[in-house]
Design a protein around this motif. Structure first.
Motif, short mmCIF file in Angstrom:
data_model
loop_
_atom_site.label_atom_id
_atom_site.label_comp_id
_atom_site.label_asym_id
_atom_site.label_seq_id
_atom_site.Cartn_x
_atom_site.Cartn_y
_atom_site.Cartn_z
N UNK A 187 0.86 -1.15 0.12
CA UNK A 187 0.01 0.03 -0.14
C UNK A 187 0.95 1.07 -0.17
N UNK A 188 2.02 1.18 0.61
CA UNK A 188 2.83 2.28 0.55
C UNK A 188 3.27 2.70 -0.66
N UNK A 189 3.61 1.80 -1.48
CA UNK A 189 3.89 2.02 -3.07
C UNK A 189 2.91 2.55 -3.77
N UNK A 190 1.69 1.98 -3.63
CA UNK A 190 0.41 2.61 -4.24
C UNK A 190 0.30 3.78 -3.94
N UNK A 191 0.37 4.52 -2.72
CA UNK A 191 -0.04 5.85 -2.38
C UNK A 191 1.35 6.65 -3.03
N UNK A 192 2.35 6.18 -3.11
CA UNK A 192 3.48 6.82 -3.59
C UNK A 192 3.57 7.31 -5.10
N UNK A 193 2.33 6.55 -5.98
CA UNK A 193 2.19 6.87 -7.12
C UNK A 193 1.15 8.18 -7.42
N UNK A 194 0.39 8.26 -6.06
CA UNK A 194 -0.37 9.54 -6.25
C UNK A 194 0.23 10.82 -5.79
N UNK A 195 -0.22 11.81 -6.66
CA UNK A 195 0.20 13.06 -6.59
C UNK A 195 -1.00 13.96 -5.79
N UNK A 196 -0.75 14.35 -4.68
CA UNK A 196 -1.83 14.74 -3.72
C UNK A 196 -1.83 16.28 -4.11
N UNK A 197 -3.06 16.68 -4.22
CA UNK A 197 -3.28 18.28 -4.23
C UNK A 197 -3.42 18.96 -2.97
N UNK A 198 -3.95 18.33 -2.06
CA UNK A 198 -4.39 18.45 -0.69
C UNK A 198 -3.58 18.08 0.16
N UNK A 199 -2.74 19.10 0.93
CA UNK A 199 -1.63 18.72 1.82
C UNK A 199 -2.31 18.02 3.13
N UNK A 200 -3.46 18.42 3.60
CA UNK A 200 -4.00 17.62 4.55
C UNK A 200 -4.35 16.29 4.37
N UNK A 201 -4.89 15.94 3.09
CA UNK A 201 -5.27 14.45 2.94
C UNK A 201 -3.81 13.91 2.68
N UNK A 202 -2.65 14.46 1.99
CA UNK A 202 -1.58 13.65 2.23
C UNK A 202 -0.88 13.30 3.39
N UNK A 203 -1.11 14.30 4.32
CA UNK A 203 -0.75 14.10 5.71
C UNK A 203 -1.41 12.98 6.40
N UNK A 204 -2.87 12.91 5.99
CA UNK A 204 -3.69 11.99 6.57
C UNK A 204 -3.44 10.70 6.12
N UNK A 205 -3.04 10.47 4.94
CA UNK A 205 -2.76 9.31 4.50
C UNK A 205 -1.48 8.52 5.01
N UNK A 206 -0.51 9.48 5.21
CA UNK A 206 0.72 9.16 5.56
C UNK A 206 0.53 8.56 7.27
N UNK A 207 -0.38 9.21 7.97
CA UNK A 207 -0.55 8.83 9.16
C UNK A 207 -1.31 7.69 9.34
N UNK A 208 -2.27 7.52 8.38
CA UNK A 208 -3.01 6.13 8.29
C UNK A 208 -2.21 4.92 8.21
N UNK A 209 -1.26 5.00 7.12
CA UNK A 209 -0.46 3.98 6.69
C UNK A 209 0.78 3.93 8.02
N UNK A 210 1.15 4.84 8.64
CA UNK A 210 1.86 4.69 10.05
C UNK A 210 1.11 3.87 10.97
N UNK A 211 -0.21 3.95 10.99
CA UNK A 211 -1.22 3.28 11.73
C UNK A 211 -1.29 1.75 11.74
N UNK A 212 -1.14 1.43 10.48
CA UNK A 212 -1.21 0.23 10.24
C UNK A 212 -0.30 -0.83 10.82
#
Length: 268
Positions: free
Chosen positions: A129-154
């Motif tokens: 999943x980390x690699x899958x999300x690295x392919x995404x270009x986020x335009x929303x910094x809040x969403x990018x940080x929320x995704x990073x936090x969610x991946x860490x929570x796993x």
């Protein structure tokens, strides 16, 4: 990509059918966002012809053949790797529009228990999943940080890896009125089962309380599973929605992306 005549010729060759002695026709189906799908009619028999646009999922096709023996999915009869074309048995089901998750749990459990990963090894058919999300270009910094936090929570949750479908969008859940099938195992591979459970909850548009009932029922089916973890399902649901939303957006399917975004805020 092949033209219609070339595709018809290849499909009948794969089926070992002499098209000069039997009436054959091929027509494009208005379904499938990731690949081209066709209905092949040979006499009174019908087949699904799939032309893959990206990669040819040979490993998944072999596993799908095995799963079809248990009526979990449709059978890929034959395929041509270089042309990226596969021919399947045609199953006349329609996209499932209900919310009866209990009907799908036995199928999903069969998929998850069909192939066990080797101990300490996830390299074959694995989803990162980390690699899958690295392919995404986020335009929303809040969403990018929320995704990073969610991946860490796993990392806080116990791993529950099994062979997963990994693409349980509603279009891949079919029903003919009585029987059910899960189709399109193109992205199948080893993953945490909570990814599939989250996808099923999203595709069936389950309320949070109903999704937790489904989660507990799944663990009751699988006696050897870890304890049901509601927080883990919430995290996977969030990641699944964001991942699918961006998949749709990059392909111009804004309606589907908007529908997913609306679901994102329905749970606590």
């Amino acid at each position: 990509m092949l033209n219609c005549d070339q595709l018809l010729g290849l499909a009948t060759t794969l089926l070992k059918i002499d098209s000069t002695n039997v009436a054959c026709s091929l027509s494009r189906l208005a379904k499938g966002l990731n690949n081209n799908n066709y209905l092949l009619v040979v006499g009174e028999a019908r087949y699904l012809v799939k032309e893959y646009r990206a990669h040819m999922p040979v490993d998944a096709l072999f596993q799908q053949q095995r799963l079809s023996l248990k009526n979990i999915t449709t059978n890929p009869i034959a395929w041509h790797t270089k042309a990226q074309v596969a021919v399947f048995d045609y199953w006349p089901g329609q996209v499932y529009r209900g919310q009866e998750w209990a009907r799908f749990l036995p199928l999903l459990l069969d998929v998850h228990q069909s192939f066990r990963p080797k101990k300490h090894s996830k390299q074959d058919w694995s989803i990162d999943l980390t690699q899958e999300f690295q392919r995404i270009v986020f335009n929303d910094e809040r969403e990018s940080k929320a995704v990073a936090q969610a991946l860490l929570r796993l990392n806080d949750f116990p791993d529950y890896t099994a062979y997963c479908h990994n693409d349980l969008v509603i279009e891949n859940l079919l029903c003919d009125g009585e029987s059910l099938r899960m189709i399109d195992f193109e992205f199948a591979g080893f993953n945490d089962v909570y990814f599939d459970l989250a996808a099923l909850a999203v595709s069936l548009q389950l309320a949070e309380s109903e999704a937790m009932r489904m989660l507990r029922a799944y663990h009751e089916f699988d006696a050897g599973s870890p304890k049901a973890n509601e927080e883990k399902l919430k995290v996977y649901r969030y990641l699944y929605i964001v991942l699918c939303k961006h998949w749709y957006l990059t392909r111009g399917h804004t309606r589907e992306a908007t529908q997913l975004d609306m679901q994102l805020h329905l749970w606590s």
